[in-house]
Design a protein around this motif. Structure first.
Motif, PDB file in Angstrom:
ATOM      1  N   LEU A  55       0.855  -1.186   0.000  1.00  0.00           N
ATOM      2  CA  LEU A  55       0.000   0.000   0.000  1.00  0.00           C
ATOM      3  C   LEU A  55       0.887   1.231   0.000  1.00  0.00           C
ATOM      4  CD1 LEU A  55      -2.887   1.120   0.168  1.00  0.00           C
ATOM      5  CD2 LEU A  55      -2.661   1.107   2.663  1.00  0.00           C
ATOM      6  N   PHE A  56       0.728   2.077  -1.022  1.00  0.00           N
ATOM      7  CA  PHE A  56       1.566   3.258  -1.173  1.00  0.00           C
ATOM      8  C   PHE A  56       0.719   4.451  -1.596  1.00  0.00           C
ATOM      9  CE2 PHE A  56       4.898   0.062  -1.640  1.00  0.00           C
ATOM     10  CZ  PHE A  56       5.961   0.651  -0.959  1.00  0.00           C
ATOM     11  N   ASN A  57       1.269   5.632  -1.339  1.00  0.00           N
ATOM     12  CA  ASN A  57       0.733   6.844  -1.942  1.00  0.00           C
ATOM     13  C   ASN A  57       1.412   7.025  -3.286  1.00  0.00           C
ATOM     14  OD1 ASN A  57      -1.076   7.658   0.080  1.00  0.00           O
ATOM     15  ND2 ASN A  57       0.572   8.601   1.267  1.00  0.00           N
ATOM     16  N   ALA A  58       0.614   7.146  -4.326  1.00  0.00           N
ATOM     17  CA  ALA A  58       1.142   7.289  -5.683  1.00  0.00           C
ATOM     18  C   ALA A  58       0.725   8.633  -6.255  1.00  0.00           C
ATOM     19  CB  ALA A  58       0.631   6.164  -6.571  1.00  0.00           C
ATOM     20  N   CYS A  59       1.484   9.069  -7.234  1.00  0.00           N
ATOM     21  CA  CYS A  59       1.154  10.297  -7.944  1.00  0.00           C
ATOM     22  C   CYS A  59       0.612   9.917  -9.315  1.00  0.00           C
ATOM     23  CB  CYS A  59       2.384  11.185  -8.089  1.00  0.00           C
ATOM     24  SG  CYS A  59       2.044  12.747  -8.927  1.00  0.00           S
ATOM     25  N   ILE A  60      -0.566  10.410  -9.652  1.00  0.00           N
ATOM     26  CA  ILE A  60      -1.149  10.144 -10.961  1.00  0.00           C
ATOM     27  C   ILE A  60      -1.139  11.433 -11.769  1.00  0.00           C
ATOM     28  CG2 ILE A  60      -2.545   8.224 -10.166  1.00  0.00           C
ATOM     29  CD1 ILE A  60      -4.933  10.070 -10.055  1.00  0.00           C
TER      30      ILE A  60
END
Length: 651
Positions: free
Chosen positions: A343-348
């Motif tokens: 589980l990660f914070n991603a940049c879209i």
């Protein structure tokens, strides 16, 4: 007197059906073992390098080496990337290894445009006059298709689009085994019990081949997507045999006038429920229900999947070992999925010219190989009331052990990917200082698939032919080869990339990346040829860096392959000039027709040239597209309860 010489007729002894089908399964395992032995030499060669044990199994984060940069890559616009000129200075010498840290941009790219697209200064290294260290070169073991070219060409021959002779032979052998088990000393219409046993024996096969962490696939070094055709066919046989088994008894009981009496027994009632579960799964798996009423399709899968195994056991307790085997394969798959989930914070970020969403996870920077894919869930209410729970596979478009981390390029091709693209366009949450995009929580699972035990860096030349968004596969493979070459661990002399697109404007966002890759391919020159098939309203600019070309029309794959072979044999500098010729690897990803065309081109190579270059091997990446009007969509859900809409590898 003659009649006395005729020996009396004795009926053949009855065959124990349970033992027969057990031996059939053992024989299937023996065939798997033969394929495993065939891959063993390449497996030993691959895993003789300690680094290979860490790649392709579990995604992870590592601390990257930090070095002081000597130069920076200046910001570039996708519409203003040219060769050296007074107004556009020469690119910096390959002079530093970028580093990790996530306190801000560490790669010298600070403009919003370059952040929106690509940054690859991590490929730059300190200039060095040292030659390639032969001790670090990967060992090369030729595949059987390269050792026996006529056999390889025969097995690659396409009987139908995307369906080869080799696949037909596998299904043919499987069919013969089932026919033997069904008809040997038995009449399936007069002895329906036999067909029930044969159907029972195939339950573990269907489940094992339907799981993402496919044990059989691990043994033969093939991803689940490459074995899915066997999974679907085994499902067809299971449905067919189960219905023949039931109809045989229905006919027998009706003829005897005991239908009601027999059906009133609990074991027979459970059998009817199990059969209905199979047939309902098939009916609601047709394209009509999947496209017009997807929620009904999904709901029936959940209910019928839950009913099938327990009702089959309540019908006949003798099925318990097979049910346990199927449940074990399914359970092991989900345990491994849990271990592979992060589980990660991603940049879209939206990339408008390509109509796709770029997903970046800088913290996740190791554990995969070029050509592998992951499965993601976007945990955001903006994806819809159920979209946050959907899972979708995408090919990894970046190389491991770089500051940019794991990158996905998600083509807008359906409802879910469309919502993701629209969400990326809403710049409500900044990813980082100076960046354009939105931060979201993503659950990522993988990696899966890939080239098996083949190591692209062990070949003398690499050629990639991709179509549309299949460029993601080629990007990861080319970056990996360049990185390995800069580290002195690659035999590749030349790299050829052919990209087929419809609209020439699709090239614009990737020009900075292509330019960067060409600049860094100093030891293994990279040539990129982009071909477009749709006429443009305005003539596209062709003022690119040498090595990058844009051409109208389809590529002449056979001619390009012939040129690659010639260069692989004759080209080389430094240590590479004296290296053994270890063959050409041809990677293809895109529409099924493109794979068919490449397979034909590879098979048509003159035997003498094939021998001179050390063999030609073809690696094809498969697209997991929305399943067509097939009897077996339900079988996919037996192994995966996730939503299946828009399920595809971005190619």
């Amino acid at each position: 007197m003659l009649g006395d010489a005729i020996p009396p007729y004795f009926p053949p002894p009855s065959i124990a059906a349970s033992k027969l089908v057990f031996h059939v399964d053992i024989f299937l395992l023996a065939i798997v073992a033969v394929f495993a032995l065939a891959t063993l030499p390449r497996a030993i060669a691959r895993f003789s390098r300690a680094d290979e044990w860490k790649h392709g199994h579990i995604l992870r984060s590592i601390r990257l080496e930090t070095r002081r940069p000597r130069a920076t890559l200046q910001p570039t616009s996708p519409h203003n990337v040219q060769g050296p000129s007074p107004s556009n200075p020469s690119p910096p010498d390959p002079g530093f290894a970028s580093s990790s840290g996530h306190d801000g941009p560490q790669d010298g790219v600070t403009s919003e445009a370059s952040h929106t697209y690509f940054s690859h200064s991590h490929l730059l290294r300190h200039g060095s006059t040292r030659s390639t260290r032969s001790v670090s070169l990967p060992p090369h073991v030729r595949a059987w298709s390269a050792i026996l070219p006529p056999l390889g060409g025969f097995l690659r021959y396409r009987l139908d689009s995307g369906f080869s002779v080799g696949q037909a032979i596998v299904l043919g052998i499987y069919s013969v085994l089932l026919i033997y088990a069904t008809f040997y000393a038995s009449n399936p219409f007069g002895e329906p019990l036999r067909t029930g046993f044969v159907a029972m024996s195939q339950i573990p096969v269907v489940y094992a081949l339907g799981t993402k962490n496919n044990v059989l696939g691990m043994i033969v070094a093939m991803g689940y997507e490459k074995l899915n055709y066997i999974h679907r066919y085994a499902g067809q046989m299971l449905v067919l045999l189960s219905n023949v088994h039931a109809v045989g008894y229905f006919y027998e009981w009706t003829a005897e006038g005991t239908f009601s009496e027999n059906m009133s027994e609990p074991a027979r009632m459970w059998a009817l429920i199990a059969l209905l579960a199979l047939d309902v799964l098939w009916f609601f798996s047709t394209s009509f229900w999947r496209r017009k009423a997807y929620n009904i399709f999904f709901g029936t899968h959940i209910i019928c999947f839950t009913l099938f195994l327990p009702t089959a056991y309540l019908h006949q307790a003798i099925m318990l070992p097979y049910i346990i085997a199927a449940s074990a394969a399914y359970g092991l798959d989900h345990i491994l999925r849990l271990l592979k989930t992060r589980l990660f914070n991603a940049c879209i970020r939206p990339i408008h010219d390509l109509s796709l969403t770029r997903i970046e996870i800088p913290e996740l920077n190791a554990g995969w190989r070029a050509g592998q894919h992951v499965r993601i869930r976007v945990l955001s209410s903006a994806m819809g009331w159920i979209g946050w729970a959907e899972v979708h596979p995408f090919t990894i478009a970046s190389v491991a052990k770089t500051p940019e981390g794991l990158v996905l390029m998600c083509k807008t091709a359906g409802r879910w990917t469309g919502r993701l693209y629209e969400m990326a366009k809403v710049a409500g949450y900044a990813c980082e200082e100076g960046g354009v995009g939105r931060s979201v929580s993503i659950m990522i699972e993988g990696p899966y698939g890939g080239p098996g035990h083949a190591v692209f860096a062990s070949f003398s030349a690499a050629m990639f032919i991709v179509g549309g968004s299949g460029i993601t596969f080629a990007l990861a493979a080319v970056q990996d080869l360049i990185q390995r070459d800069l580290e002195g661990s690659s035999r590749v002399k030349i790299i050829e990339l052919i990209w087929c697109i419809q609209d020439p404007c699709s090239l614009n966002p990737l020009v900075p990346l292509f330019t960067s890759l060409i600049q860094q391919s100093t030891r293994a020159p990279l040539k990129i040829s982009v071909h477009y098939t749709r006429a443009a309203d305005t003539p596209p600019s062709k003022d690119f860096l040498p090595g990058l070309t844009l051409t109208a029309g389809r590529p002449r794959i056979a001619k390009v392959l012939d040129a690659v072979i010639a260069r692989a044999v004759s080209y080389g500098s430094g240590v590479k000039a004296s290296m053994d010729i270890t063959g050409v690897v041809v990677g293809v990803c895109g529409p099924v027709g493109l794979g068919d065309e490449v397979a034909q081109a590879v098979s048509d190579v003159d035997p003498g040239r094939r021998w001179a270059v050390g063999g030609i091997e073809m690696h094809e990446e498969y697209v997991i597209a929305p399943l067509s009007s097939s009897l077996f969509v339900w079988l996919w859900s037996l192994a995966d309860l996730d939503l299946l809409q828009d399920v595809r590898l971005v190619k």
